[in-house]
Scaffold this active site. Structure first.
Site, short mmCIF file in Angstrom:
data_model
loop_
_atom_site.label_atom_id
_atom_site.label_comp_id
_atom_site.label_asym_id
_atom_site.label_seq_id
_atom_site.Cartn_x
_atom_site.Cartn_y
_atom_site.Cartn_z
CG HIS A 68 -0.22 -0.01 2.53
ND1 HIS A 68 0.25 -1.18 3.09
CD2 HIS A 68 0.14 0.97 3.40
CE1 HIS A 68 0.85 -0.91 4.24
NE2 HIS A 68 0.80 0.39 4.44
CB CYS A 189 2.36 2.19 10.19
SG CYS A 189 0.91 2.48 9.13
#
Length: 672
Positions: A68, A189
């Site tokens: 991603h 993240c």
């Protein structure tokens, strides 16, 4: 999930037929996005996916891969799904992934769409959901399942408790239950789309099984809702699972804390909760040093050498902007006002608006003030890397003492490490709960600053100052073969890891000499910058003269590498080294060694700490300096072309040479 996010055209239930590696899988799924107009530039988008993958593998336990990224090449938030019967390696600890989700978010994706993507990340922790995806028979059903139109849900414990009185306990007086153990957690993240929410879901599932009351703050791309102060105050322990710095970390001061990378929370949540309980039982209140913006979170099991490297890199990273600003302003002052501008009176007392020397003096004096922060910032943020915010005060104090006693760059290194160690030592002392609130703002700064100041002034500072003076004298006396050998060493260091720790050590060594410039230290600065320009320029030249040895993406990176190399940004060669380290790194080192040696042999000097070819007017022996850079670039180019050509001859269908380039050329978007 919104119907626009995924359709049957974005589902490939036979991904094996077109992909057996994670790169090929991403390309196959991204091609479907291109066909539907969701992605505008296939190679550009895949480069963004690869850059995200380089930060941390996106494979998860349970056979899941979630490549991603956020990318300017994405027109709207999109999800593609592929299923592989043989499995594709995405770096998960338990093996290949058979369920692959490619998540594409626009660079400016809105909160609503990012929230939808985060809900998918949470569903991936639901075994019924993933089992259903493995069993689904057609693309339309898979897309519907992912959209949530027929969503499996985890079993609830509510049913088992609903008939609690049926066992004959209705009339029995229940004992007062013990208060639950309370934990607050923060997950984050780099992208803030998938791992952030998967870690939260994994921790929540483990907490339910362990009977722990858990509240999670997900600091994702869609923003975050802060935990209520009363929730934090009532918590018995804290879990940080993050790969970027926790925002407003001071809110959690004084709590037993477990501090790990985000994937640890996904892979072993029960262990983290158990560790939090143990720390609370032992009465630990120390918040372990979290990752700074330069070190990325790692598990607490890092070796001492790894931790030391991260601490030093933290200090150097924060120091570099001061070096660039102060050093370039000083260099401009010299360029405009001449070499005697350092003798000009203070511009606060004497400034003539129409006199160019006054403007030169202004630039020089502003730069001098910025440069004066170099050693304190280095020391302060080394201590910050070790002990977080409590390390800043003693670190800056120790760095200032190093400047005062002329201990220089080496003194700053020592002061930072000492300050961090002192703070960590203080934090390990058990204290009464009533004092915990004032520890970070009063007790720790007071005691640590006093101890570090004492050690730097009276114990270690003076020997380091003597060593710094001896090093300066040695550099000043370098000539002939000794200077050339030093140039070779500096060149090798600059090109070995292309902006990594060794590169930064060599650069910091050179910059430290600019605080008190001598002819020797100016030669070192020149050699370091010249060698650092070689790798990206060489890769740019190689992709120009022998483009067929490189993939299309590498040739595009080569165009940017011209400017990056000319600007002294060694990191411009990293994409090439990441793809083919065994050929690119040795070639870069060969050219860097030649350039460093020639720069020292020619006696080139440099007063600016950065700037590349744009500060050539500030370089002593500028023409010979450019000759040294050109020679190194040619050597690196020849070596990398020969090495790649030899691989092509030995294995024309091998691991990415001409065959990879040809395959890359052949890949074009096709209809789904």
């Amino acid at each position: 999930m919104s119907s626009e996010m995924i359709t049957a055209d974005l589902v490939d239930l036979e991904l094996d037929r077109s992909a057996d590696t994670k790169e090929a899988a991403a390309r196959a799924l991204a091609t479907r996005m291109v066909t539907l107009g969701r992605v505008t530039d296939l190679d550009g988008f895949l480069a963004d996916v690869a850059a995200r993958e380089a930060q941390m593998p996106t494979g998860l336990d349970g056979g899941i891969g979630i490549p991603h990224c956020r990318s300017a090449h994405v027109t709207e938030p999109t999800l593609a799904f592929g299923r592989s019967t043989t499995g594709i390696d995405f770096g998960a600890p338990d093996g290949p992934a058979d369920l692959i989700f490619l998540i594409a978010a626009p660079a400016g994706a809105d909160d609503a769409h990012l929230t939808i993507l985060s809900s998918l990340a949470r569903q991936l922790m639901n075994a019924e959901f993933t089992d259903a995806l493995r069993a689904v028979a057609d693309a339309e059903s898979a897309a519907a399942l992912i959209r949530g139109e027929d969503q499996p849900r985890p079993d609830s414990d509510a049913d088992s408790d609903a008939d609690g009185d049926a066992d004959g306990d209705a009339g029995r007086t229940a004992p007062t239950p013990a208060p639950p153990f309370r934990i607050v957690a923060v997950t984050s993240c780099p992208t803030g789309i998938a791992h952030t929410y998967m870690a939260a879901e994994s921790l929540e599932n483990a907490a339910r099984e362990a009977g722990v009351e858990l509240t999670v703050e997900t600091q994702g791309s869609a923003g975050f809702t802060r935990l209520a102060p009363e929730t934090i105050a009532a918590a018995d322990a804290v879990v940080f699972a993050h790969d970027v710095p926790v925002r407003d970390k001071a809110r959690f001061a004084g709590k037993p804390t477990v501090d790990v990378g985000v994937k640890a929370a996904i892979n072993r949540p029960a262990e983290l909760l158990a560790e939090a309980r143990e720390r609370a039982a032992r009465g630990e209140v120390t918040t372990p040093a979290g990752p700074t913006p330069v070190d990325n979170a790692g598990d607490t099991g890092d070796s001492y050498g790894t931790k030391l490297r991260k601490w030093l890199m933290s200090g150097v990273s924060y120091m570099v902007p001061f070096v660039a600003a102060g050093g370039l302003l000083i260099a401009l002052g010299f360029a405009i006002g001449g070499w005697k501008i350092d003798k000009a009176p203070s511009v606060a007392d004497h400034f003539v608006w129409t006199d160019h020397t006054s403007w030169a003096a202004l630039l020089f004096q502003i730069g001098g003030l910025a440069f004066a922060f170099l050693v304190p910032v280095l020391a302060g943020y080394i201590a910050y890397g070790m002990a977080d915010r409590p390390g800043l005060v003693p670190g800056f104090v120790g760095g200032s003492v190093a400047v005062t006693i002329d201990a220089g760059f080496l003194g700053g290194l020592a002061a930072g490490l000492i300050a961090g160690a002192v703070v960590l030592g203080i934090q390990r002392v058990r204290i009464p709960p009533v004092l915990r609130g004032i520890m970070p703002v009063v007790v720790i700064p007071l005691i640590s600053a006093a101890v570090v100041g004492f050690l730097m002034f009276l114990v270690v500072g003076k020997p380091i100052a003597s060593l710094q003076s001896a090093l300066t004298d040695w550099l000043e006396g370098l000539s002939g073969a000794n200077a050339v050998i030093l140039g070779v060493i500096l060149g090798l260091m600059m090109c070995f890891d292309l902006g990594g720790p060794l590169n930064k050590v060599a650069y910091a060594f050179a910059v430290g000499g600019l605080a008190h410039p001598t002819d020797g230290s100016l030669k070192v600065m020149a050699a370091v910058m010249a060698a650092g320009m070689v790798p990206p320029l060489a890769m740019a030249l190689a992709t120009t003269v022998r483009g067929r040895l490189f993939t299309r993406t590498e040739r595009e990176n080569g165009k940017a590498a011209w400017f990056l190399g000319a600007s002294f940004i060694t990191e411009g060669a990293i994409p090439f080294a990441a793809a083919d380290p065994l050929r690119v790194i040795p070639a870069s080192m060969a050219g860097g060694a030649v350039t460093g040696a020639l720069s020292m042999a020619f006696g080139c000097t440099l007063r600016a700490p950065h700037g590349g070819v744009f500060v050539v007017p500030l370089i002593g022996q500028p023409l010979l300096y450019l000759v040294a850079v050109a020679a190194g670039v040619c050597v690196s180019t020849v070596v990398v072309v020969l090495l790649k050509g030899a691989r092509r001859t030995a294995d024309p269908a091998g691991d990415g040479g001409a065959a990879a380039a040809a395959a890359d050329e052949a890949r074009v978007p096709v209809a789904a």
